[in-house]
Design a protein around this motif. Structure first.
Motif, PDB file in Angstrom:
ATOM      1  N   PRO A 170       0.834  -1.212   0.000  1.00 52.83           N
ATOM      2  CA  PRO A 170       0.000   0.000   0.000  1.00 52.83           C
ATOM      3  C   PRO A 170       0.863   1.254   0.000  1.00 52.83           C
ATOM      4  O   PRO A 170       1.949   1.279   0.594  1.00 52.83           O
ATOM      5  CB  PRO A 170      -0.804  -0.123   1.301  1.00 52.83           C
ATOM      6  N   GLU A 171       0.378   2.273  -0.642  1.00 55.78           N
ATOM      7  CA  GLU A 171       1.124   3.522  -0.755  1.00 55.78           C
ATOM      8  C   GLU A 171       1.461   4.091   0.626  1.00 55.78           C
ATOM      9  O   GLU A 171       0.609   4.199   1.493  1.00 55.78           O
ATOM     10  CB  GLU A 171       0.302   4.546  -1.537  1.00 55.78           C
ATOM     11  N   GLY A 172       2.748   4.419   0.826  1.00 46.96           N
ATOM     12  CA  GLY A 172       3.196   5.058   2.058  1.00 46.96           C
ATOM     13  C   GLY A 172       3.069   4.226   3.313  1.00 46.96           C
ATOM     14  O   GLY A 172       3.067   4.767   4.427  1.00 46.96           O
ATOM     15  N   ILE A 173       3.009   2.892   3.170  1.00 52.04           N
ATOM     16  CA  ILE A 173       2.743   2.038   4.323  1.00 52.04           C
ATOM     17  C   ILE A 173       3.790   2.162   5.426  1.00 52.04           C
ATOM     18  O   ILE A 173       3.504   1.943   6.604  1.00 52.04           O
ATOM     19  CB  ILE A 173       2.593   0.560   3.899  1.00 52.04           C
ATOM     20  N   LEU A 174       5.008   2.539   5.089  1.00 53.86           N
ATOM     21  CA  LEU A 174       6.067   2.607   6.102  1.00 53.86           C
ATOM     22  C   LEU A 174       6.254   4.016   6.655  1.00 53.86           C
ATOM     23  O   LEU A 174       7.276   4.297   7.300  1.00 53.86           O
ATOM     24  CB  LEU A 174       7.388   2.090   5.511  1.00 53.86           C
ATOM     25  N   GLY A 175       5.281   4.866   6.452  1.00 53.71           N
ATOM     26  CA  GLY A 175       5.351   6.205   7.023  1.00 53.71           C
ATOM     27  C   GLY A 175       5.506   6.163   8.536  1.00 53.71           C
ATOM     28  O   GLY A 175       4.810   5.409   9.215  1.00 53.71           O
ATOM     29  N   GLY A 176       6.460   6.922   9.052  1.00 52.55           N
ATOM     30  CA  GLY A 176       6.710   6.932  10.490  1.00 52.55           C
ATOM     31  C   GLY A 176       7.743   5.921  10.938  1.00 52.55           C
ATOM     32  O   GLY A 176       8.180   5.954  12.099  1.00 52.55           O
ATOM     33  N   LYS A 177       8.145   5.018  10.061  1.00 54.19           N
ATOM     34  CA  LYS A 177       9.167   4.022  10.414  1.00 54.19           C
ATOM     35  C   LYS A 177      10.559   4.553  10.075  1.00 54.19           C
ATOM     36  O   LYS A 177      10.767   5.177   9.034  1.00 54.19           O
ATOM     37  CB  LYS A 177       8.936   2.709   9.658  1.00 54.19           C
ATOM     38  N   ARG A 178      11.490   4.283  10.987  1.00 54.87           N
ATOM     39  CA  ARG A 178      12.895   4.676  10.764  1.00 54.87           C
ATOM     40  C   ARG A 178      13.691   3.405  10.530  1.00 54.87           C
ATOM     41  O   ARG A 178      13.765   2.530  11.405  1.00 54.87           O
ATOM     42  CB  ARG A 178      13.430   5.449  11.967  1.00 54.87           C
ATOM     43  N   ARG A 197      12.268   4.594   0.730  1.00 52.35           N
ATOM     44  CA  ARG A 197      11.784   5.985   0.813  1.00 52.35           C
ATOM     45  C   ARG A 197      10.448   6.138   0.076  1.00 52.35           C
ATOM     46  O   ARG A 197       9.553   6.849   0.537  1.00 52.35           O
ATOM     47  CB  ARG A 197      12.841   6.938   0.254  1.00 52.35           C
ATOM     48  N   GLU A 198      10.315   5.465  -1.039  1.00 49.75           N
ATOM     49  CA  GLU A 198       9.057   5.525  -1.798  1.00 49.75           C
ATOM     50  C   GLU A 198       7.911   4.917  -0.973  1.00 49.75           C
ATOM     51  O   GLU A 198       6.755   5.341  -1.108  1.00 49.75           O
ATOM     52  CB  GLU A 198       9.212   4.769  -3.119  1.00 49.75           C
ATOM     53  N   LEU A 199       8.223   3.962  -0.118  1.00 46.30           N
ATOM     54  CA  LEU A 199       7.208   3.344   0.741  1.00 46.30           C
ATOM     55  C   LEU A 199       6.918   4.183   1.985  1.00 46.30           C
ATOM     56  O   LEU A 199       6.106   3.793   2.824  1.00 46.30           O
ATOM     57  CB  LEU A 199       7.641   1.935   1.148  1.00 46.30           C
ATOM     58  N   GLY A 200       7.609   5.308   2.122  1.00 48.89           N
ATOM     59  CA  GLY A 200       7.296   6.254   3.188  1.00 48.89           C
ATOM     60  C   GLY A 200       8.226   6.248   4.376  1.00 48.89           C
ATOM     61  O   GLY A 200       8.061   7.039   5.306  1.00 48.89           O
ATOM     62  N   ALA A 201       9.219   5.366   4.396  1.00 46.06           N
ATOM     63  CA  ALA A 201      10.101   5.257   5.553  1.00 46.06           C
ATOM     64  C   ALA A 201      11.148   6.367   5.576  1.00 46.06           C
ATOM     65  O   ALA A 201      11.543   6.902   4.535  1.00 46.06           O
ATOM     66  CB  ALA A 201      10.812   3.903   5.544  1.00 46.06           C
ATOM     67  N   GLU A 202      11.578   6.699   6.788  1.00 45.94           N
ATOM     68  CA  GLU A 202      12.779   7.513   6.949  1.00 45.94           C
ATOM     69  C   GLU A 202      13.948   6.546   6.897  1.00 45.94           C
ATOM     70  O   GLU A 202      13.995   5.589   7.681  1.00 45.94           O
ATOM     71  CB  GLU A 202      12.763   8.256   8.284  1.00 45.94           C
ATOM     72  N   THR A 356       4.608  -3.127  10.635  1.00 42.60           N
ATOM     73  CA  THR A 356       3.727  -1.958  10.590  1.00 42.60           C
ATOM     74  C   THR A 356       2.266  -2.348  10.815  1.00 42.60           C
ATOM     75  O   THR A 356       1.556  -1.733  11.623  1.00 42.60           O
ATOM     76  CB  THR A 356       3.859  -1.251   9.226  1.00 42.60           C
ATOM     77  N   ARG A 357       1.798  -3.369  10.131  1.00 43.67           N
ATOM     78  CA  ARG A 357       0.392  -3.757  10.233  1.00 43.67           C
ATOM     79  C   ARG A 357       0.045  -4.303  11.616  1.00 43.67           C
ATOM     80  O   ARG A 357      -1.049  -4.063  12.131  1.00 43.67           O
ATOM     81  CB  ARG A 357       0.061  -4.807   9.169  1.00 43.67           C
ATOM     82  N   LYS A 358       0.962  -5.054  12.190  1.00 48.74           N
ATOM     83  CA  LYS A 358       0.686  -5.662  13.490  1.00 48.74           C
ATOM     84  C   LYS A 358       0.990  -4.731  14.663  1.00 48.74           C
ATOM     85  O   LYS A 358       0.650  -5.038  15.810  1.00 48.74           O
ATOM     86  CB  LYS A 358       1.487  -6.966  13.636  1.00 48.74           C
ATOM     87  N   VAL A 359       1.657  -3.628  14.386  1.00 52.91           N
ATOM     88  CA  VAL A 359       2.024  -2.645  15.411  1.00 52.91           C
ATOM     89  C   VAL A 359       2.760  -3.349  16.560  1.00 52.91           C
ATOM     90  O   VAL A 359       2.390  -3.236  17.731  1.00 52.91           O
ATOM     91  CB  VAL A 359       0.788  -1.882  15.939  1.00 52.91           C
ATOM     92  N   VAL A 360       3.782  -4.102  16.188  1.00 54.06           N
ATOM     93  CA  VAL A 360       4.598  -4.800  17.188  1.00 54.06           C
ATOM     94  C   VAL A 360       6.065  -4.574  16.862  1.00 54.06           C
ATOM     95  O   VAL A 360       6.427  -4.152  15.756  1.00 54.06           O
ATOM     96  CB  VAL A 360       4.314  -6.314  17.212  1.00 54.06           C
TER      97      VAL A 360
END
Length: 451
Positions: A170-178, A197-202, A356-360
């Motif tokens: 999904p677009e930007g799924i890794l937003g907020g992940k470092r 980076r395209e997936l939203g990660a730092e 990311t999906r499991k928030v663990v």
């Protein structure tokens, strides 16, 4: 099957030595075209080629391309591209064969040539044998006159690979992940950071400045200490270290601790089953994977089947059976819905999606796997009689296999390259593993002359 030029994964050795040099690369190019004509019925074979960042890669490419041109074939040059990108490009183009000029995790002084079929899978034994024999038959005449052989620019295929990986999620799924990446100064140095980076990660990257000589030099999958040092300077949700050609990886949790290949496979398998994306509820792995993987997955209703070592064997079995996930403890992971070869980048992105999906945290996810205690020995022997002809050893193996049952396993085999017998025991307890190894050693000493 004994081959003259091919080893366990293509041709590989010190550049300029007897195993790999410009002449052999030239003959490999000629052989590829001839075999493609004779076995694959391609009048003007098209061959896709990518390479890692070694200085010798351009020389070998030029020699290989010269051989292809000498036989009337066509060559598409991907430039610097990870091995899984080469396999992808073969599948997405009209190529009948492809090859990656790389020595994977080896030092910069080495190089190699890995072949792929047009389907993106590594060659069958019969095709590999045909290539090996043809390299020995063709002439090297013309290798000294190769200058700038004709090659078609394949950079668009390289870009298509990166887009295809991004499109899996999904677009930007890794937003907020470092995320920390160690690109080994190898073939992933541009593509991996761009995809994350395209997936939203730092993304914080190290070892992404190749100079032709620094690939795998104290960095990458063989050197976890490199990424761990980066962790000492900041906090990360995940970390990934690739090998030189990007077909495998090492995962790091949020504390900078390396995660075993078996733990990664367990997490990917369980998540795939939860999503209904694990045909037959089965993971394909190799004889090298710890039996703790089988035990962990059995509790989740997932079966394992084992092949010989190497992602090519895993991919072949997956294609034959319809299973969609496979891998080995070394970090090769085959995600069947995307590829039929090991792909470190896709495996890394898949794990990142799960976290990311499991928030663990990663450490919590991989806690599902616990390795069985293991004992191993490699003993030099005077000769290598068939194991079944060794009465004490074969009887000992039969006895221990009955005693251990599903709570342990044995692996007894001769080395393919050295005068050694290799012994491996895994069991539920340290005591059981040690006692079983002691019995095996005693049996080996009765039947074989140790050196």
């Amino acid at each position: 099957m004994s081959l003259r030029y091919f080893g366990t994964d293509g041709i590989r050795g010190p550049y300029g030595g007897d195993v790999l040099n410009d002449e052999i690369a030239f003959r490999a190019g000629k052989a590829a075209v001839r075999v493609a004509r004779e076995r694959l019925y391609a009048p003007v074979p098209n061959i896709v080629v990518g390479r890692d960042t070694r200085a010798s890669g351009e020389k070998l490419l030029r020699a290989f391309a010269g051989g292809v041109a000498a036989e009337g074939g066509m060559l598409v040059d991907l430039g610097v591209a990870p091995t899984p990108c080469v396999a992808f490009a073969a599948r997405m183009s009209d190529a009948v064969l492809a090859c990656s000029i790389t020595a994977s995790h080896n030092p910069a002084c080495d190089n190699g040539i890995k072949f792929f079929e047009g389907s993106g899978v590594k060659p069958s034994e019969s095709l590999e044998k045909a290539l090996d024999e043809m390299i020995g038959q063709v002439s090297s005449e013309g290798v000294d006159t190769v200058k700038e052989p004709r090659m078609t620019d394949g950079s668009a295929l390289r870009a298509e690979y990166a887009r295809a990986v991004v499109a899996m999620f999904p677009e930007g799924i890794l937003g907020g992940k470092r995320i920390a990446l160690d690109c080994a100064n190898g073939a992933m140095y541009e593509i991996a950071p761009a995809v994350f980076r395209e997936l939203g990660a730092e993304v914080v990257v190290l070892a992404n400045e190749p100079d032709g000589e620094n690939i795998n030099a104290g960095v990458g999958s063989e050197h976890p200490e490199s990424l761990q040092e980066l962790y000492s300077e900041g906090e990360y949700d995940l970390g990934f270290a690739f090998d030189g050609d990007g077909d495998r990886l090492v995962v790091f949790d949020e504390a900078g601790k390396p995660v075993s290949g078996e733990a990664l496979l367990a997490v990917l398998s369980i998540y795939a089953k939860e999503r209904g994306e694990l045909p037959g509820d089965t993971l394909v792995t190799t004889v090298q994977s710890n039996l703790g993987l089988d035990a962990a997955l059995r509790e989740q209703g997932i079966k394992t089947v084992r092949t010989d070592v190497g992602d090519k064997h895993i991919a072949r079995l997956m294609l034959q059976t319809g299973f969609s996930l496979g891998g080995e403890e070394s970090g090769h992971v085959v995600i069947g819905k995307f590829a039929v070869t090991g792909d470190g980048l896709v495996a890394a992105a898949c794990l990142s999606e799960i976290v990311t999906r499991k928030v663990v945290k990663v450490a919590e996810l991989v806690g599902v796997y616990a390795p069985f205690p293991q004992r191993s020995k490699a003993l030099r022997v005077e000769s290598k009689p068939a194991i079944e002809e060794c009465s004490s050893l074969s009887a000992c193996i039969e006895k221990l296999e009955k005693e251990l049952g599903e709570d342990g396993r044995l692996l007894v085999r001769y080395s393919g390259t050295e005068p050694k017998i290799r012994l491996l025991v895994e069991a539920r307890t340290e005591e059981s593993a040690q006692l079983s190894m002691d019995e095996l050693l005693a049996a080996v000493e009765k039947d074989l002359q140790l050196v």
